[in-house]
Design a protein around this motif. Structure first.
Motif, PDB file in Angstrom:
ATOM      1  N   ASP A 373      41.420  46.706  48.034  1.00 47.94           N
ATOM      2  CA  ASP A 373      40.706  45.576  48.636  1.00 47.94           C
ATOM      3  C   ASP A 373      39.480  45.217  47.815  1.00 47.94           C
ATOM      4  O   ASP A 373      39.182  44.037  47.606  1.00 47.94           O
ATOM      5  N   GLN A 374      38.753  46.234  47.336  1.00 50.12           N
ATOM      6  CA  GLN A 374      37.566  45.964  46.534  1.00 50.12           C
ATOM      7  C   GLN A 374      37.944  45.303  45.211  1.00 50.12           C
ATOM      8  O   GLN A 374      37.254  44.383  44.744  1.00 50.12           O
ATOM      9  N   ALA A 375      39.032  45.778  44.601  1.00 52.69           N
ATOM     10  CA  ALA A 375      39.462  45.188  43.331  1.00 52.69           C
ATOM     11  C   ALA A 375      39.814  43.715  43.510  1.00 52.69           C
ATOM     12  O   ALA A 375      39.426  42.863  42.694  1.00 52.69           O
ATOM     13  N   ASP A 376      40.528  43.394  44.576  1.00 46.31           N
ATOM     14  CA  ASP A 376      40.892  41.991  44.819  1.00 46.31           C
ATOM     15  C   ASP A 376      39.659  41.138  45.096  1.00 46.31           C
ATOM     16  O   ASP A 376      39.565  39.994  44.635  1.00 46.31           O
ATOM     17  N   PHE A 377      38.702  41.686  45.823  1.00 43.29           N
ATOM     18  CA  PHE A 377      37.502  40.922  46.146  1.00 43.29           C
ATOM     19  C   PHE A 377      36.683  40.627  44.892  1.00 43.29           C
ATOM     20  O   PHE A 377      36.270  39.494  44.653  1.00 43.29           O
ATOM     21  N   PHE A 378      36.425  41.662  44.085  1.00 43.39           N
ATOM     22  CA  PHE A 378      35.602  41.453  42.895  1.00 43.39           C
ATOM     23  C   PHE A 378      36.322  40.614  41.839  1.00 43.39           C
ATOM     24  O   PHE A 378      35.676  39.920  41.056  1.00 43.39           O
ATOM     25  N   LYS A 379      37.650  40.676  41.817  1.00 44.85           N
ATOM     26  CA  LYS A 379      38.391  39.819  40.891  1.00 44.85           C
ATOM     27  C   LYS A 379      38.183  38.358  41.261  1.00 44.85           C
ATOM     28  O   LYS A 379      37.977  37.499  40.387  1.00 44.85           O
ATOM     29  N   ALA A 380      38.213  38.083  42.571  1.00 50.89           N
ATOM     30  CA  ALA A 380      37.960  36.703  43.000  1.00 50.89           C
ATOM     31  C   ALA A 380      36.511  36.307  42.766  1.00 50.89           C
ATOM     32  O   ALA A 380      36.214  35.158  42.421  1.00 50.89           O
ATOM     33  N   ALA A 381      35.577  37.280  42.936  1.00 55.12           N
ATOM     34  CA  ALA A 381      34.162  36.974  42.731  1.00 55.12           C
ATOM     35  C   ALA A 381      33.846  36.671  41.278  1.00 55.12           C
ATOM     36  O   ALA A 381      32.902  35.930  40.974  1.00 55.12           O
ATOM     37  N   LEU A 382      34.637  37.220  40.348  1.00 50.72           N
ATOM     38  CA  LEU A 382      34.434  36.979  38.924  1.00 50.72           C
ATOM     39  C   LEU A 382      35.376  35.917  38.369  1.00 50.72           C
ATOM     40  O   LEU A 382      35.381  35.674  37.154  1.00 50.72           O
ATOM     41  N   GLY A 383      36.191  35.330  39.238  1.00 45.32           N
ATOM     42  CA  GLY A 383      37.197  34.373  38.782  1.00 45.32           C
ATOM     43  C   GLY A 383      36.597  33.131  38.150  1.00 45.32           C
ATOM     44  O   GLY A 383      35.427  32.810  38.354  1.00 45.32           O
ATOM     45  N   PRO A 384      37.386  32.435  37.381  1.00 42.79           N
ATOM     46  CA  PRO A 384      36.874  31.256  36.671  1.00 42.79           C
ATOM     47  C   PRO A 384      36.611  30.065  37.572  1.00 42.79           C
ATOM     48  O   PRO A 384      35.871  29.158  37.201  1.00 42.79           O
ATOM     49  N   ASN A 385      37.214  30.058  38.741  1.00 43.96           N
ATOM     50  CA  ASN A 385      37.072  28.911  39.652  1.00 43.96           C
ATOM     51  C   ASN A 385      36.052  29.241  40.737  1.00 43.96           C
ATOM     52  O   ASN A 385      36.383  29.794  41.778  1.00 43.96           O
ATOM     53  N   GLY A 386      34.794  28.930  40.467  1.00 48.76           N
ATOM     54  CA  GLY A 386      33.743  29.152  41.467  1.00 48.76           C
ATOM     55  C   GLY A 386      33.294  30.590  41.561  1.00 48.76           C
ATOM     56  O   GLY A 386      33.224  31.139  42.669  1.00 48.76           O
ATOM     57  N   ALA A 387      33.029  31.254  40.441  1.00 50.19           N
ATOM     58  CA  ALA A 387      32.529  32.631  40.476  1.00 50.19           C
ATOM     59  C   ALA A 387      31.160  32.679  41.159  1.00 50.19           C
ATOM     60  O   ALA A 387      30.334  31.792  40.973  1.00 50.19           O
ATOM     61  N   TRP A 388      30.935  33.746  41.943  1.00 53.11           N
ATOM     62  CA  TRP A 388      29.647  33.870  42.643  1.00 53.11           C
ATOM     63  C   TRP A 388      28.979  35.223  42.413  1.00 53.11           C
ATOM     64  O   TRP A 388      27.925  35.493  42.983  1.00 53.11           O
ATOM     65  N   LEU A 389      29.551  36.073  41.587  1.00 46.42           N
ATOM     66  CA  LEU A 389      28.937  37.347  41.241  1.00 46.42           C
ATOM     67  C   LEU A 389      28.893  37.506  39.730  1.00 46.42           C
ATOM     68  O   LEU A 389      29.818  37.086  39.021  1.00 46.42           O
ATOM     69  N   GLU A 390      27.813  38.129  39.242  1.00 43.80           N
ATOM     70  CA  GLU A 390      27.716  38.450  37.830  1.00 43.80           C
ATOM     71  C   GLU A 390      28.389  39.796  37.562  1.00 43.80           C
ATOM     72  O   GLU A 390      28.452  40.647  38.448  1.00 43.80           O
ATOM     73  N   PRO A 391      28.904  40.021  36.348  1.00 39.35           N
ATOM     74  CA  PRO A 391      29.538  41.311  36.050  1.00 39.35           C
ATOM     75  C   PRO A 391      28.617  42.506  36.299  1.00 39.35           C
ATOM     76  O   PRO A 391      29.069  43.541  36.804  1.00 39.35           O
ATOM     77  N   ASN A 392      27.344  42.374  35.976  1.00 37.60           N
ATOM     78  CA  ASN A 392      26.429  43.493  36.208  1.00 37.60           C
ATOM     79  C   ASN A 392      26.172  43.727  37.692  1.00 37.60           C
ATOM     80  O   ASN A 392      25.854  44.853  38.106  1.00 37.60           O
TER      81      ASN A 392
END
Length: 435
Positions: A373-392
């Motif tokens: 679940d965490q992997a899917d969430f962070f993948k979406a958060a870093l996605g190219p379409n409307g990313a809202w989290l920085e890698p760090n």
């Protein structure tokens, strides 16, 4: 001896070996007990019985209540969750928000509230006091206008008072018995969501006294049944008279041939015209188990904790641990998050600081779910379409050090965006078909 003299002896003012009160010299100063203890005060009865009497006729105090497994689990779940979740002091900087780590209150809330407690112990104690008594209080230790320590005040030692001109003060009884008045600015306090007078919160022990008392009664009945009740399954009856030798031989035969789990479906071979009569009354017929289950469900309703997290094994766990965490946060802990955050803002910050500072619970630890679940969430958060989290920021969630180039939101064409795009099955299949 009058009941009044006995009462004075109980609180240490008179003793049986002392001379009569009438023959003693008049005291120099006023007797503080008369000023501090009003005989019409409901707190006097509470002090004498040390508990809440419900329909069961039992006086239920916190120690008896915590012996109930459901009640203990619920209190440990709520107080433990509040204790382990970090509270951060945040600052609004224009349109941005950031942790106010340089503010003295940040360390008080997040690390060290006083010289003898950690932050988790302090929060757990305050939360448990609020649950059991309805309110929790701590003394503020200030230096240079900022709160440097929070000292928890003993349970049931503080009573809020609102004057006719609506000035709030607190009547605090010290361990030595002296009473002092604390100003509102000296006390950090909060109460349960429900209040009958706007000052004191509703105590969980008060509202659940009937249920807890019946649970204790059921446990006492089960204990009597197991220790003093008849647990035999039946009796052997005959019209003939058996001698001592025959009775001893019969007992030995039953012990050797029909005892243990292996003899569960064996049939007895009776002699001397014996007849087997099974008892019609047993532990199951008493319905104690059903009663105790019902009272456990009643306790869970009072606390608001999810049934699966209270270890009710017949309940469904839903579709995952994350859903249970979401249920716990939304329907049980969210009220307490708001109460803590508002109390910190109102009682620990100056009017000027209240314009830019606020407290925030980090409930993310209860909502992480499984690694997938965490992997899917962070993948979406870093996605190219409307990313809202920085890698760090993602790395910080897993206590990993920042990397070079990990600041800023991923954009189309960057490495992070390309990796996220390549991991999407639909996009991969589309590129292969297009080739």
């Amino acid at each position: 001896m009058s009941i009044f003299v006995r009462l004075l002896e109980a609180i240490g003012i008179a003793s049986a070996s002392a001379p009569p009160i009438a023959s003693r010299p008049a005291p120099v100063g006023p007797i503080m007990a008369y000023n501090a203890l009003d005989l019409s005060d409901p707190g006097l009865l509470e002090m004498m019985r040390d508990g809440r009497i419900g329909v069961s006729g039992l006086s239920v105090n916190e120690r008896q209540a915590l012996r109930n497994s459901t009640f203990f689990r619920a209190m440990n779940l709520i107080a433990g969750s509040i204790g382990k979740l970090p509270i951060h002091l945040m600052r609004r900087n224009g349109k941005l928000t950031e942790k106010a780590s340089e503010h003295p209150l940040f360390n008080v809330l997040h690390r060290k509230p006083n010289d003898y407690q950690t932050a988790s112990r302090f929060k757990s104690y305050m939360q448990l006091a609020a649950l059991l008594d309805g309110s929790a209080y701590a003394l503020k230790i200030k230096s240079r206008g900022a709160v440097r320590q929070l000292i928890p005040l003993a349970r049931r030692s503080v009573k809020p008072q609102l004057s006719d001109d609506f000035v709030l003060t607190f009547r605090y009884t010290r361990p030595n018995g002296t009473v002092v008045t604390l100003q509102a600015d000296d006390v950090f306090h909060f109460s349960t969501p429900l209040s009958l007078d706007g000052l004191n919160g509703v105590s969980l022990l008060d509202v659940a006294a009937d249920t807890l008392g019946l649970t204790i009664k059921a446990q006492q009945a089960a204990a009597r049944l197991l220790t003093k009740g008849t647990m035999a399954r039946g009796a052997l009856q005959t019209e003939a008279t058996l001698g001592e030798e025959a009775i001893a031989h019969l007992k030995q035969s039953l012990a050797e041939g029909y005892a243990g789990a292996n003899a569960e479906h064996d049939w007895l071979i009776l002699e001397e015209g014996l007849k087997a009569n099974a008892f019609g009354y047993n532990a199951k017929d008493s319905q104690l188990i059903e009663l105790m289950k019902r009272e456990a469900e009643e306790v869970s309703r009072f606390t608001g904790a999810p049934r699966p997290l209270l270890m009710f094994d017949e309940t469904s766990w839903g579709s995952g641990v994350r859903e249970l965490g979401l249920f716990l946060v939304t329907y049980c802990l969210m009220d307490w998050f708001v109460i803590w955050e508002e109390a910190i803002w109102m009682w620990l910050l100056t009017p000027e600081e209240q314009k830019t500072f606020y407290a925030k619970f980090n409930e993310g630890a209860l909502l992480r779910g499984s690694l997938k679940d965490q992997a899917d969430f962070f993948k979406a958060a870093l996605g190219p379409n409307g990313a809202w989290l920085e890698p760090n920021e993602v790395r910080e969630s897993f206590d990993r050090n920042p990397i070079e180039g990990g600041e800023g939101l991923p954009r189309s064409g960057t490495t992070a965006a390309a990796i996220a795009q390549a991991d999407k099955p639909d996009d991969k299949e589309g590129s292969e078909n297009g080739a």
